[in-house]
Design a protein around this motif. Structure first.
Motif, short mmCIF file in Angstrom:
data_model
loop_
_atom_site.label_atom_id
_atom_site.label_comp_id
_atom_site.label_asym_id
_atom_site.label_seq_id
_atom_site.Cartn_x
_atom_site.Cartn_y
_atom_site.Cartn_z
N LEU A 17 0.87 -1.17 0.00
CA LEU A 17 0.00 0.00 0.00
C LEU A 17 0.91 1.22 0.00
CD1 LEU A 17 -2.78 1.16 0.00
CD2 LEU A 17 -2.98 0.66 2.43
N LEU A 18 0.83 2.01 -1.09
CA LEU A 18 1.81 3.07 -1.34
C LEU A 18 1.24 4.44 -1.03
CD1 LEU A 18 3.08 1.73 -4.80
CD2 LEU A 18 3.93 1.16 -2.50
N VAL A 23 5.52 2.91 2.35
CA VAL A 23 4.67 1.72 2.31
C VAL A 23 4.13 1.47 3.72
CG1 VAL A 23 5.96 0.66 0.42
CG2 VAL A 23 6.57 0.10 2.78
N LEU A 24 2.98 0.80 3.79
CA LEU A 24 2.36 0.50 5.09
C LEU A 24 2.88 -0.84 5.60
CD1 LEU A 24 0.07 1.70 6.97
CD2 LEU A 24 -1.36 -0.14 6.03
N LEU A 25 3.44 -0.82 6.82
CA LEU A 25 3.95 -2.05 7.45
C LEU A 25 3.41 -2.17 8.87
CD1 LEU A 25 7.75 -1.81 6.53
CD2 LEU A 25 6.04 -3.28 5.44
N GLY A 26 3.27 -3.43 9.32
CA GLY A 26 2.89 -3.69 10.72
C GLY A 26 3.72 -4.81 11.27
N ARG A 27 4.00 -4.75 12.59
CA ARG A 27 4.81 -5.79 13.22
C ARG A 27 3.93 -6.98 13.56
NH1 ARG A 27 9.45 -4.66 17.79
NH2 ARG A 27 10.77 -6.30 16.99
N TRP A 117 3.40 4.06 8.30
CA TRP A 117 4.00 4.30 6.99
C TRP A 117 5.51 4.40 7.14
CZ3 TRP A 117 0.53 3.78 3.24
CH2 TRP A 117 -0.81 4.03 3.52
N TYR A 118 6.26 3.69 6.28
CA TYR A 118 7.71 3.70 6.33
C TYR A 118 8.28 3.96 4.95
CZ TYR A 118 7.01 1.45 10.85
OH TYR A 118 6.61 1.16 12.13
#
Ligand code: 8DG
Ligand code: MG
Ligand code: MG
Length: 147
Positions: A17-18, A23-27, A117-118
């Protein structure tokens, strides 16, 4: 699940997801890839298109609505260092927020610590295995004409 079913590969759909250069990241809190940063995504359900699965998983996991969904790449991974080894064919899609003002939620806190977002050039670590492999190559999830 009987052993015959469990021994077959599964199909997953995963979404870049840009947003700008991010980009969207989750742990993750799930057993495969626990504590690593990963993209939203999950298993393809019977009869779904990749786009439908991407839309559904992103909605279930983040509450976000996406559009402009496109195929990016595919990986073939066996995770043997877990209680129950799994073999996953992962279909990587990219997409954008349908509404750029929308903020990610965390409706599945048992599976993920939360979303953020990273910058693709400054990713958090540890990354989920397949994503780390991509990050170390010259792969980019962004469209060619993008930056
Ligand atoms: P579901 O029950 O909601 O259908 O599945 P899930 O619990 O959301 O599945 P998941 O583990 O989040 O994703 C399915 C598989 O996709 C995962 O076990 C391995 C593969 N996969 C990759 N890379 C990534 C990634 O970056 N993020 C996610 N979520 N899965 C990934 O190969
Ligand atoms: Mg998931
Ligand atoms: Mg899911």
């Amino acid at each position: 699940e009987n052993s015959g079913e469990a021994s077959r590969p599964k199909v997953a759909v995963v979404v870049f997801l840009l947003k700008g250069k991010k980009v969207l990241l989750g742990r993750r809190r799930s057993s495969v890839g626990r504590d690593t940063y990963a993209l939203p995504g999950g298993h393809l359900e019977f009869g779904e298109s990749f786009e439908e699965c991407a839309t559904r998983e992103v909605k279930e996991e983040t509450g976000l609505d996406i559009d402009r969904i496109e195929f990016v790449t595919v990986t073939n991974n066996v995770y043997s260092k877990v209680d129950k080894p799994v073999h996953i064919v992962a279909i990587f899609m990219r997409a954008f927020l349908a509404n750029p003002d929308q903020v990610p939620q965390n409706p599945e806190p048992d599976k993920c610590e939360g979303w953020d977002w990273y910058d693709w050039n400054d990713l958090p670590r540890p990354l989920f295995g397949p994503l780390e492999t991509m990050a170390q190559s010259d792969f980019s999830p962004f469209p060619d004409c993008y930056i």
